[in-house]
Design an enzyme around this catalytic site. Structure first.
Site, PDB file in Angstrom:
ATOM      1  N   SER A 255       0.820  -1.205   0.000  1.00  0.00           N
ATOM      2  CA  SER A 255       0.000   0.000   0.000  1.00  0.00           C
ATOM      3  C   SER A 255       0.858   1.262   0.000  1.00  0.00           C
ATOM      4  O   SER A 255       1.648   1.490  -0.905  1.00  0.00           O
ATOM      5  CB  SER A 255      -0.954  -0.039   1.198  1.00  0.00           C
ATOM      6  OG  SER A 255      -1.907   0.983   1.143  1.00  0.00           O
TER       7      SER A 255
ATOM      8  N   ASP B   2      -2.478   6.193  -3.393  1.00  0.00           N
ATOM      9  CA  ASP B   2      -1.331   5.585  -2.736  1.00  0.00           C
ATOM     10  C   ASP B   2      -0.829   4.445  -3.619  1.00  0.00           C
ATOM     11  O   ASP B   2      -1.297   4.266  -4.745  1.00  0.00           O
ATOM     12  CB  ASP B   2      -1.690   5.100  -1.322  1.00  0.00           C
ATOM     13  CG  ASP B   2      -2.802   4.069  -1.329  1.00  0.00           C
ATOM     14  OD1 ASP B   2      -3.547   3.990  -2.316  1.00  0.00           O
ATOM     15  OD2 ASP B   2      -2.939   3.334  -0.331  1.00  0.00           O
TER      16      ASP B   2
ATOM     17  N   ASP C 103      -1.119   1.220  -3.892  1.00  0.00           N
ATOM     18  CA  ASP C 103      -2.010   0.210  -4.480  1.00  0.00           C
ATOM     19  C   ASP C 103      -3.355   0.785  -4.874  1.00  0.00           C
ATOM     20  O   ASP C 103      -4.254   0.055  -5.275  1.00  0.00           O
ATOM     21  CB  ASP C 103      -2.177  -0.984  -3.537  1.00  0.00           C
ATOM     22  CG  ASP C 103      -2.988  -0.662  -2.287  1.00  0.00           C
ATOM     23  OD1 ASP C 103      -3.045   0.528  -1.893  1.00  0.00           O
ATOM     24  OD2 ASP C 103      -3.552  -1.591  -1.684  1.00  0.00           O
TER      25      ASP C 103
ATOM     26  N   ASP D  83      -5.925   2.064  -3.313  1.00  0.00           N
ATOM     27  CA  ASP D  83      -7.196   1.833  -2.631  1.00  0.00           C
ATOM     28  C   ASP D  83      -7.644   3.072  -1.863  1.00  0.00           C
ATOM     29  O   ASP D  83      -8.652   3.042  -1.170  1.00  0.00           O
ATOM     30  CB  ASP D  83      -7.132   0.604  -1.713  1.00  0.00           C
ATOM     31  CG  ASP D  83      -6.166   0.760  -0.550  1.00  0.00           C
ATOM     32  OD1 ASP D  83      -5.413   1.763  -0.504  1.00  0.00           O
ATOM     33  OD2 ASP D  83      -6.142  -0.135   0.319  1.00  0.00           O
TER      34      ASP D  83
END
Length: 448
Positions: free
Chosen positions: A104, A241, A243, A245
């Site tokens: 992440s 960010d 990833d 999400d």
């Protein structure tokens, strides 16, 4: 013994904590647990595997794919895609589970492994613990035609983009948007879908090389996005960010629009379309008091949960709510996805600007962020924070003094001997003063 799984999968230093051996063993264990229902029905399990562009994801995803196939699972390797895209594809492709390799917003040396159940849903704690319990156990290995097959599936991005465009309520024609992809998993897909939706797009942080993810770009480093929005005279900027999400935004003046403000804007948009289930927003106890006050004025209820998007999601699914999230920018639109989706959130935010003809600055003014001060008190017995009478009396005194103009939250950390003291007040100075007084009481009463 501590749990292998944290709040969002297994995460740590790649090739230190998160090794190829662990990835292989974990994927085999997951194949046995998450593929069980398929085998009971006489079917071969199917899994979707994706990753962010970290260099370590190359060998870790290879280990995961090898482990799954060796355990008799057919693997669709979708390559570099956002976490929410892997969740979507798990459901869209009728897979029995999905695997995402990402840490992440963490720095590049870290990586992680998270699993999605059928339909793209996060796993329950009990299922994660069952997977951990199967690591390293003896198992009967399939041979011959029973081993899993590996498919390099690069159609996943197009399917995900088509899904996003399908649910978008309004075109982005006429908007100029700057996308900061954090050199992460959305570096291709986010600019692509914004352009296809009609926006003029400028990209920063969209040239991943395996080493630069989250390095000075993205939702944890907004300075470059603020400058780019002003330089390009854009209507807004969107930051993801690693990833993708999560989503934070920047208005045309360069002012940050955080997750609370985004939720406020989207809550009104959904309510106006009759799509805000039970006229309720789900947020954590860390959301700003200004959000609660704004929603109250608008006749929208706020259901509060513990800190963490998994708790938001649990409450949303239990109450059949359609919108929830966190101040950090994890926003869940449950009618269109099973987890936080930064690309979808950014699209919906931009669509609201285009639909109303109002600036993002104007839309965000629906709520006024109260000054918020958060301090960690280390080296204390966090277990006594709720039972110590003097601590609770001090909180009550300060709450009475603040009245409706502020809020206090004391909570214990879930991972370290820390008590977090959060205070909101009408001025930064008052919030700081109240917080300091409470920190002194906590330290005096609860020190180890």
């Amino acid at each position: 013994m501590s749990r292998l799984f944290g709040t969002d999968g297994v995460r740590g230093l790649a090739n230190g904590d998160i090794t190829a051996e662990l990835a292989l063993q974990l994927s085999v264990a997951a194949a046995h647990v998450l593929g069980r229902s398929a085998r009971e029905q006489g079917r071969r399990p199917k899994a979707v595997v994706g990753r962010d562009p970290r260099a370590s994801g190359e060998f870790l995803s290879a280990a995961v794919v090898a482990g799954l196939a060796s355990a008799g699972v057919d693997v669709h390797n979708v390559g570099v895609l956002p976490t929410p895209a892997v969740a979507f594809l798990t459901g869209d492709m009728d897979a029995h589970f999905g695997v995402m390799l990402s840490a992440s917003h963490n720095a590049m040396p870290d990586n992680g492994i998270k699993f999605f159940a059928a339909g793209g849903h996060k796993l329950a704690d009990a299922v994660e613990d069952e997977i951990a319990a199967h690591i390293g156990e003896e198992w009967l290995r399939p041979i011959g035609a029973e081993v899993g097959r590996v498919h390099e599936n690069r159609a996943g991005q197009a399917r995900y983009v088509a899904h996003l465009l399908e649910v978008l309520p309004h075109s982005l024609d006429g908007l100029t948007v700057v996308i900061d992809a954090a050199h992460g998993a959305a570096s291709e897909v986010s600019p692509e879908v914004f352009r296809l939706a009609g926006a003029e797009v400028f990209e920063i942080g969209a040239s991943p090389d395996g080493l630069n993810i989250n390095d000075g770009y993205g939702s944890t480093h907004l300075g470059r996005l603020q400058a780019a929005v002003r330089e390009r005279r854009a209507d807004l900027g969107i930051a993801h960010d690693g990833d993708a999400d999560r989503c934070l935004a920047v208005d045309a003046t360069g002012t940050v629009v955080d997750g609370d403000q985004i939720m406020a804007i989207l809550a009104l948009a959904l309510r106006d379309r009759g799509r805000l289930a039970d006229d309720t927003l789900v947020a954590t106890v860390m959301s700003n008091l200004g959000l609660l006050q704004a929603m109250r004025r608008e006749g929208i209820s706020v259901r509060q949960t513990g800190v963490g998007d998994r708790y938001v999601l649990e409450a949303m699914r239990a109450g059949h709510y359609s919108l929830g999230g966190e101040q950090s920018g994890h926003v869940i639109l449950l009618d269109h996805g099973t987890t936080g989706d930064g690309v979808l959130t950014g699209l919906m935010l931009a669509a609201r600007v285009a639909e109303t003809g109002r600036s993002l600055e104007d839309l965000a003014s629906v709520m006024t962020r109260m000054p918020q001060v958060l301090k960690n008190v280390k080296g204390v017995d966090k277990s006594r924070v709720e039972s110590d009478e003097e601590v609770q009396a001090a909180v009550s005194r300060e709450e009475s003094s603040l009245g409706d103009t502020g809020r206090i939250l004391l909570r214990k950390s879930g991972t370290e001997p820390v008590v977090r003291v959060m205070v909101e007040a009408e001025t930064e100075e008052r919030a700081e003063a109240v917080c300091d007084r409470l920190v002194d009481v906590v330290r005096e009463r609860l020190s180890l």
